[in-house]
Every structure is written in C-alpha cells, then in structure tokens.
Design an enzyme around this catalytic site. Structure first.
Site, mmCIF file in Angstrom:
data_model
loop_
_atom_site.group_PDB
_atom_site.id
_atom_site.type_symbol
_atom_site.label_atom_id
_atom_site.label_comp_id
_atom_site.label_asym_id
_atom_site.label_seq_id
_atom_site.Cartn_x
_atom_site.Cartn_y
_atom_site.Cartn_z
ATOM 1 C CD GLU A 198 -40.609 143.492 74.067
ATOM 2 O OE1 GLU A 198 -39.823 144.431 74.154
ATOM 3 O OE2 GLU A 198 -40.764 142.840 73.002
ATOM 4 N N GLY A 205 -36.341 141.704 77.074
ATOM 5 C CA GLY A 205 -34.888 141.624 76.876
ATOM 6 C C GLY A 205 -34.473 141.788 75.426
ATOM 7 N N GLY A 206 -35.438 141.766 74.508
ATOM 8 C CA GLY A 206 -35.154 142.082 73.106
ATOM 9 C C GLY A 206 -34.116 141.189 72.460
ATOM 10 C CB THR A 207 -31.827 141.916 69.627
ATOM 11 O OG1 THR A 207 -32.877 142.560 68.924
ATOM 12 C CG2 THR A 207 -30.977 141.120 68.660
ATOM 13 C CG HIS A 246 4.216 136.733 85.281
ATOM 14 N ND1 HIS A 246 4.443 136.638 83.920
ATOM 15 C CD2 HIS A 246 4.627 135.570 85.837
ATOM 16 C CE1 HIS A 246 4.986 135.457 83.660
ATOM 17 N NE2 HIS A 246 5.103 134.780 84.802
#
Ligand SMILES: Cc1cc2nc3c(=O)[nH]c(=O)nc-3n(C[C@H](O)[C@H](O)[C@H](O)COP(=O)(O)OP(=O)(O)OC[C@H]3O[C@@H](n4cnc5c(N)ncnc54)[C@H](O)[C@@H]3O)c2cc1C
Length: 456
Positions: free
Chosen positions: A34, A39-41, A441
């Site tokens: 890396e 964790g990148g973008t 509901h």
C-alpha cells in the site's frame, strides 16, 4: 535480493485486505503493498468521510427545522467547520488504524509500504525492494478525473480528495458535475451554509436514472436553495478579483456563474498509468481500466484485477464483491461470476436514493412488457411522521414472468429499504412473494407490498 511470496496484493483498498485475510487458511503467504492510507478511497476520501460529513450536514438541517417539530433552540444555527472536519477525521482515522493494525498483525501477511510497479508478470518493485509471487491481485482503485477545461490552470480547484481538508466555509461553492459526488457535496455544503451552484453538462442531474428521479432530485436540492445549471456544454474558468468565474456556455453571450471555490466532480480515473502494467503484459482498455473476464482474471494468467480499476463497478460494495468472487473461485472451488450480481447503489443526498437493478427506461429499452408501481413519500406514514416526505418509491416488474426488474427508493430510509427488494431479486422470486409478506408498521418498507399491489 527478491523476496518470494505465494501472492502479492497491490493496494489495500476495499478488496485487497479481504483477499489477504483469506490466504493463510489455504497455507498461502501474501505481501500486501500500500502506498498511502490503508483502506484506500473508501476509508480515507470516499464513503466513510463523506457520509460522516453528510451526518453533520443533516444535523444542521434538522436543527434549522427544529421549530417545525415543536423544538425551540435559542439563537440561530451555525456550523463550526473545524469541528465538522475534526469529527470526520476522528471517525476515519480510527477505522484506518484498526485496519492497519489488523493487517500488520495478520499471520501470513507481510505489509510493505510504498508504490508498487510491475517488473514482469510475477515480479513487482516497491522502492528498492523486489518481491515476486505466482499470483498477483491488483486493487489500485482510482482518483478524481481532472478534464481539460479552459482556464482550469488559473483557478485553484478542489477535488473529492482536497475537499477532505476543507475546514472553512466556502462563500459560494461551484460544483462541476451533477452526479453522486457533486450532489452529495453540493447539498452538504449548502447545509453547512455555503451558496452552492451545481453545473451539469447533461440535460439533467444524475443522468443514468429515470427522468422522474432526476426531476425529483432536482426539486430536492433546489428546495434548499441550490442553483442548478444544466446543459453546460462548454465550461471555462477565469478569475475576477477574488472570485472564480465559471463560464457555462461558450457560444452565445456566455452566461456565467461567479463563486469563491470550484469543486470538480466529473468522474474518476483508474490508477493504472503508473503501475508498469506493460512490463507484465496486462491489457487495459482505452480509458485505462484493466480488462478482466467474468472471474476477474486479466489476460495474463496468475494476475487478477479487483475493484474500481477493472471498470466493472465503481463502488465499495462492488470492490468487496469482486474480492469475494476471486476468493470463491480460487480458494473455495465455488464458481461465482461478476455477471451474477445485480446493480445496486445508494446516492447519499437527503433523502437518499437506493437503487436496485434496471431503471424503467432500461427495462423498456430491452423490449420488456413492464408493470410499474409508484408511491409518493407523502403517502408513506413513516415519512410523514418524520416530516421527511420528499421523493417517491418506484418498482418495475416483468409483466410476463413476474420477476422484479428494478426499483428505486428516493426517500427517507431509501438506502436501507431497497435491500428487501434486492434480496427478493437475488432469490429470483416473483414479486408476489414480497407483495404477500407482512411488513412491520410503521416503516417505509411496509408500503412496498402495497405499491406492488397497485402496479400498472
Ligand atoms: C467522494 C466519494 C464518495 C464515495 N461514496 C461512496 C459510497 O457512499 N458508497 C460506495 O459504495 N462507494 C462510494 N465511493 C466509491 C468508493 O470509494 C470506491 O468505489 C472504492 O473505494 C473502490 O475501492 P477499491 O478497493 O477498488 O479501491 P480504493 O479504495 O481506491 O483503494 C485502492 C488502494 O490502492 C492503493 N494504490 C494505488 N496504486 C498503488 C500502487 N501502485 N502501489 C501501491 N498501492 C497503490 C491506493 O493508495 C489505495 O489505497 C465514493 C467515492 C468518492 C470519491
């Protein structure tokens, strides 16, 4: 000296870490490379930080509407951008450090920090280090596209990455691009207090959706005071004093928008230009996306491409799904294919849009005889109770097979509610299964069976 591994993973985005975590159980040792933030973008610049900021913007919006709910605040509502950024930083940094610690402590995983470049189909250099493996997984993601627009050099434009450093309130943010990223930032900064103009080259916002959805999204953002300029065929920039001038039509007497900052949100480019792919013989298409087959193998045996860099998806969930597909085929003898998946995504304006499968336009273009169900959120009790009744739900069904072809829920909870429809689509069950299901509901989901009973 070359270090040998069983597998090399380039990029710790959304797909890479999962793939790495699957290797040790099969006795494989992996090198995880890396070059920036783990964790990148997704983690550093995309989903997580932006949705954290969207939450701050929502809080500001609700606070301004507090009196509608009978809640009285003393004084006006103001936003402290430094604190908005600090909150965003805290959230993403905590996740990033968790991911980094996990990877660095993982058995059978060697983490190497630096920029990876292919030397051959089995060898990769990271700085002065050389590593080799018979299997290589490319998960290099993408970056903001910066198109050639006249005058761009004279304005200091922002992208989704540099927006992450903004800890001040732009007086007037000009957003170029009316799709996911532009709309999310546009609404967010409007709610923080900026003037916002969104400039879109096409005839409508988020052009791949049906026209009714584009129109409703236009109404939602305009109702908050965002100005929208469509059909901006020729965009050019200049400066006038402190102001940035965006020219939106180059033929007639150029109408222009004057603002203080420009955000470019006009798409993404794959990070494949600086990877030495030519040394490995890996083929890319004319936009730079790595060409892959239905199991995400490239044209070179032993090399796979996963996530945004293969052009098969542009989302965190498509990247993760890619990793699952590769792991299933390679490690579990489970033949999974990209073509098995159903289009699904969210657009995180407020209210959000959840989309599954085809739009109505796509279904009709395919020559299908369709039934369409619609329900405005003003007729959804839960939305009315919350005072959030903008938008509508829409579902498209094949009139002959009764299969659900697609659905869009533009409304409060739409990003979650869509999954009840998506899962029935994956189950390949007829729409009558969900129509007959008893839902809770009061929820937005309870009106999905009702909508199915009213299709035309
Ligand atoms: C503003 C914004 C908001 C978004 N919001 C959403 C959302 O709400 N939902 C959603 O699903 N998607 C969203 N996305 C898209 C999502 O972020 C991407 O689809 C996702 O991150 C892609 O993951 P990936 O694993 O393919 O690549 P990335 O996450 O981009 O990771 C790639 C990694 O590879 C590394 N790398 C690149 N080249 C090299 C190299 N040569 N050597 C070593 N490392 C390298 C990079 O540093 C990076 O860490 C958003 C994107 C943006 C920009």
């Amino acid at each position: 000296m070359t270090l040998n591994f069983d597998a090399i993973i380039i990029g710790a985005g959304q797909a890479g870490p999962y793939l790495q975590s699957r290797l040790p159980a099969s006795g494989m040792r992996g090198a995880m490379v890396e070059r920036k933030g783990f964790g990148g973008t997704w983690l550093n610049k995309g989903c997580i930080p932006t949705k954290t900021m969207v939450a701050s913007a929502y809080a500001a919006h609700l606070a301004r509407r507090a009196a509608e709910f009978g809640v009285l605040l003393d004084g006006g509502v103001s936003v402290d951008m430094k604190r908005v950024k600090a909150r965003k930083d805290e959230v993403f940094l905590k996740s990033r450090s968790g991911l980094e610690t996990w990877l660095k402590g993982m058995e059978g995983c060697t983490v190497i920090q630096g920029h990876a470049r292919f030397d051959s189909a089995t060898e990769v250099s990271v700085g002065t280090e050389r590593i080799s493996a018979p299997k290589i997984f490319i998960n290099v993601g993408g970056r903001a596209a910066v198109p050639e627009m006249r005058g761009l050099a004279v304005v200091k434009y922002l992208t989704n990455s540099s927006m992450m450093e903004v800890d001040y309130l732009p007086r007037h943010l000009i957003v170029v691009g009316g799709s996911y990223i532009g709309l999310e930032f546009g609404q967010m900064f409007r709610r923080f207090g900026s003037e916002v103009t969104i400039i879109e080259m096409g005839p409508r916002l988020i052009g791949k959706e049906d026209e009714d959805i584009s129109a409703a999204i236009g109404q939602i953002v305009e109702s908050e005071g965002i100005k929208v300029r469509l059909n901006a065929k020729c965009i050019a920039f200049s400066r006038r004093g402190e102001d940035v001038i965006a020219q939106v039509d180059c033929e007639d007497d150029a109408p222009e928008v004057s603002g203080s900052h420009v955000l470019l949100a006009v798409g993404r480019r794959p990070n494949t230009h600086d990877l030495g792919l030519e040394n490995a013989g890996v083929a890319v298409d004319k936009r730079g996306y790595i060409e892959v087959d239905d199991e995400l193998q490239t044209n070179v045996p032993g090399i796979w491409a996963v996530g945004d860099c293969n052009g098969k998806g542009a989302f965190t969930h498509t990247s993760f799904n890619d990793a699952e597909i590769v792991a299933a085929n390679l490690l579990d003898a489970d033949p999974r294919r990209v073509s098995d998946r159903i289009t699904a995504y969210g657009l995180y304006i407020d209210p959000p849009l959840g989309r599954a499968g085809m739009t109505e336009t796509e279904a009709r273009r395919n020559g299908r005889k369709v039934l369409v169900g619609m329900r405005p959120m003003t007729k959804v009790g839960r939305a009315v109770e919350k005072g959030e009744s903008q938008g509508f739900m829409k579902i498209v069904v094949d009139a002959e097979t009764r299969a659900i072809l697609g659905a869009a829920i533009l409304g409060v909870g739409g990003d979650e509610v869509i999954h009840s429809i998506l899962d029935v689509m994956y189950a390949k069950a007829p729409y009558t299964v969900i129509q007959r299901a008893m839902h809770i509901h009061p929820t937005v989901s309870e009106l999905v069976p009702t909508m199915l009973g009213e299709m035309k």
